[in-house]
Design a protein around this motif. Structure first.
Motif, PDB file in Angstrom:
ATOM      1  N   THR A   4       0.845  -1.196   0.000  1.00 58.99           N
ATOM      2  CA  THR A   4       0.000   0.000   0.000  1.00 58.99           C
ATOM      3  C   THR A   4       0.881   1.246   0.000  1.00 58.99           C
ATOM      4  OG1 THR A   4      -1.583  -1.195   1.345  1.00 58.99           O
ATOM      5  CG2 THR A   4      -1.837   1.206   1.249  1.00 58.99           C
ATOM      6  N   VAL A   6       1.747   4.944   0.863  1.00 53.10           N
ATOM      7  CA  VAL A   6       1.308   5.811   1.976  1.00 53.10           C
ATOM      8  C   VAL A   6       2.026   7.148   1.883  1.00 53.10           C
ATOM      9  CG1 VAL A   6       1.422   6.083   4.498  1.00 53.10           C
ATOM     10  CG2 VAL A   6       0.812   3.853   3.524  1.00 53.10           C
ATOM     11  N   LEU A  23       6.343   4.224  10.623  1.00 52.56           N
ATOM     12  CA  LEU A  23       6.028   4.029   9.198  1.00 52.56           C
ATOM     13  C   LEU A  23       7.267   3.605   8.408  1.00 52.56           C
ATOM     14  CD1 LEU A  23       3.519   6.964   8.644  1.00 52.56           C
ATOM     15  CD2 LEU A  23       2.989   4.523   8.720  1.00 52.56           C
ATOM     16  N   ILE A  32       4.258  -1.588   3.715  1.00 48.58           N
ATOM     17  CA  ILE A  32       3.746  -0.426   2.967  1.00 48.58           C
ATOM     18  C   ILE A  32       4.869   0.108   2.078  1.00 48.58           C
ATOM     19  CG2 ILE A  32       2.092   0.309   4.732  1.00 48.58           C
ATOM     20  CD1 ILE A  32       4.182   2.552   5.465  1.00 48.58           C
ATOM     21  N   LEU A  34       6.175   3.616   1.759  1.00 42.87           N
ATOM     22  CA  LEU A  34       6.098   5.002   2.254  1.00 42.87           C
ATOM     23  C   LEU A  34       6.581   5.910   1.126  1.00 42.87           C
ATOM     24  CD1 LEU A  34       5.416   6.924   4.533  1.00 42.87           C
ATOM     25  CD2 LEU A  34       7.654   6.451   5.562  1.00 42.87           C
ATOM     26  N   VAL A 125      -2.905   5.846   0.530  1.00 41.41           N
ATOM     27  CA  VAL A 125      -3.481   6.162   1.842  1.00 41.41           C
ATOM     28  C   VAL A 125      -2.752   7.393   2.373  1.00 41.41           C
ATOM     29  CG1 VAL A 125      -3.735   5.391   4.234  1.00 41.41           C
ATOM     30  CG2 VAL A 125      -4.165   3.792   2.344  1.00 41.41           C
ATOM     31  N   ALA A 265      -4.085   3.681  10.601  1.00 40.76           N
ATOM     32  CA  ALA A 265      -4.153   3.793   9.139  1.00 40.76           C
ATOM     33  C   ALA A 265      -3.717   2.497   8.470  1.00 40.76           C
ATOM     34  CB  ALA A 265      -3.270   4.953   8.673  1.00 40.76           C
ATOM     35  N   LEU A 266      -2.813   1.790   9.132  1.00 43.28           N
ATOM     36  CA  LEU A 266      -2.302   0.534   8.546  1.00 43.28           C
ATOM     37  C   LEU A 266      -3.122  -0.673   8.976  1.00 43.28           C
ATOM     38  CD1 LEU A 266      -0.021   2.346   7.631  1.00 43.28           C
ATOM     39  CD2 LEU A 266       1.609   0.738   8.629  1.00 43.28           C
TER      40      LEU A 266
END
Ligand code: BDR
Ligand code: CA
Length: 332
Positions: A4, A6, A23, A32, A34, A125, A265-266
């Motif tokens: 994802t 982010v 993060l 994720i 980032l 996101v 958020a995660l």
């Protein structure tokens, strides 16, 4: 599996630093991507939020991540700084110095929001742990932004009668730039009127985030598990945050809103939330900065928010901080 993407829009800030480290750890773990950081003027001025973000990323050994400077202050009012909360430079007692040699991303923060959203249509996101000033500019630049994002998670406001931390009714991130936060509310309302499939942002207010309490014992455990320049700087920064909270009668501890919000958020399945129509009071003599949530549909408007009320994890926010700490110990 696709990671994802982010974007973190932050104003480091001591608890922002924990969110950044968490993060980066999730990024390193392959959970994720980032994709970038936007720095917004907030806890300290823009020069300091930018310098701090770069320094925290260097300490977390992630100097490659794009960092863009966002809004230099609120839309309609002078910027009020809060050195008593996060220290004169936003890093408490940590001496971050000029640890970085690399350049900022040449794009303005609002532009980075828009370009990353366009690069990952329906995938990005966004997480906001500072004032909404840069996000409000991004929405002005690209009104389709709500439709382009997979989700938006905001640390902001306070709900269900929980008192504010800046005025009796306002939370700091919203209070510093209420016009920006309200523009965000309106943008998502308009988007959801024309397309109900646009996801409503998750608003994480003090009613939930004040339950994320970092204690001196947790700092000791973090250092015992991982004694690195990063963890030592975080612990030094947190000591200032303890002193601030003690000075306002909360005890020698720190409410760390931002890493809780980054974790939420995660972990969208672990969020307990309910829909509402939210607007921000921008005029009231005693209520400016208040996040006013219509949970009963009394305004007859489409829901433009979900309000977070709890974490579905045994141990609640404290267990989230265990996970945040565990993630940070994997760094550097
Ligand atoms: C919020 O305000 C800031 O001081 C913190 O970093 C957090 O984002 C809490 O009201
Ligand atoms: Ca913050």
């Amino acid at each position: 599996m696709t990671r994802t993407p982010v974007l973190l829009d932050c104003d480091p800030g001591i608890d922002d630093a924990l969110a950044i480290a968490y993060l980066v750890a999730a990024h390193r773990a392959g959970r994720i991507d980032l994709a970038g950081l936007v720095c917004t003027a907030g806890n300290v001025g823009l020069d300091d939020t930018v310098a701090n973000a770069l320094a925290w990323l260097d300490l977390a050994d992630a100097p490659e991540l794009p960092v863009a400077a966002g809004a230099p202050g609120p839309i309609a009012v002078p910027h009020v700084l809060t050195p008593e909360t996060h220290g004169p430079r936003g890093a408490g007692h940590a001496e971050l110095g000029a640890t970085t040699t690399r350049a900022l991303d040449p794009r303005d923060g609002a532009r980075l929001w828009v370009e990353l959203a366009r690069a990952h249509p329906g995938g990005l996101v966004g997480i906001v742990t500072g004032p909404s000033s840069s996000l409000a500019r991004a929405v002005a630049l690209e009104p389709a932004l709500p439709r382009l994002l997979r989700g938006l998670v905001v640390m902001g406001g306070t709900f269900h009668g929980h008192p504010g931390n800046t005025t009796p009714v306002s939370e700091w991130n919203v209070d510093v730039d209420p016009e920006a936060a309200d523009r965000v509310c309106r943008a998502w309302e308009e988007a959801r009127v024309s397309d109900p499939a646009v996801p409503a942002p998750l608003w994480c207010g003090l009613n939930l985030t004040e339950r994320a309490v970092w204690t001196p014992a947790r700092s000791e455990r973090l250092l015992a598990a991982s004694d690195t320049p990063l963890t030592r700087a975080l612990v030094d920064a947190l000591r200032f945050y303890f002193e601030f909270h003690e000075s306002v009668g909360e005890g020698y501890l720190a409410q760390v809103h931002d890493p809780l919000v980054a974790w939420l958020a995660l972990h969208p399945d672990a969020v307990v939330s309910a829909p509402a129509h939210v607007r921000v009071e921008c005029a009231g003599e005693h209520t400016r900065g208040m996040t006013v949530a219509d949970v009963r549909g009394q305004r007859g408007r489409v829901d433009n928010a979900r309000i977070a009320t709890d974490v579905r994890l045994p141990g609640g926010p404290d267990a989230v901080l265990d996970e945040v700490c565990g993630a940070i110990t994997t760094l550097g």
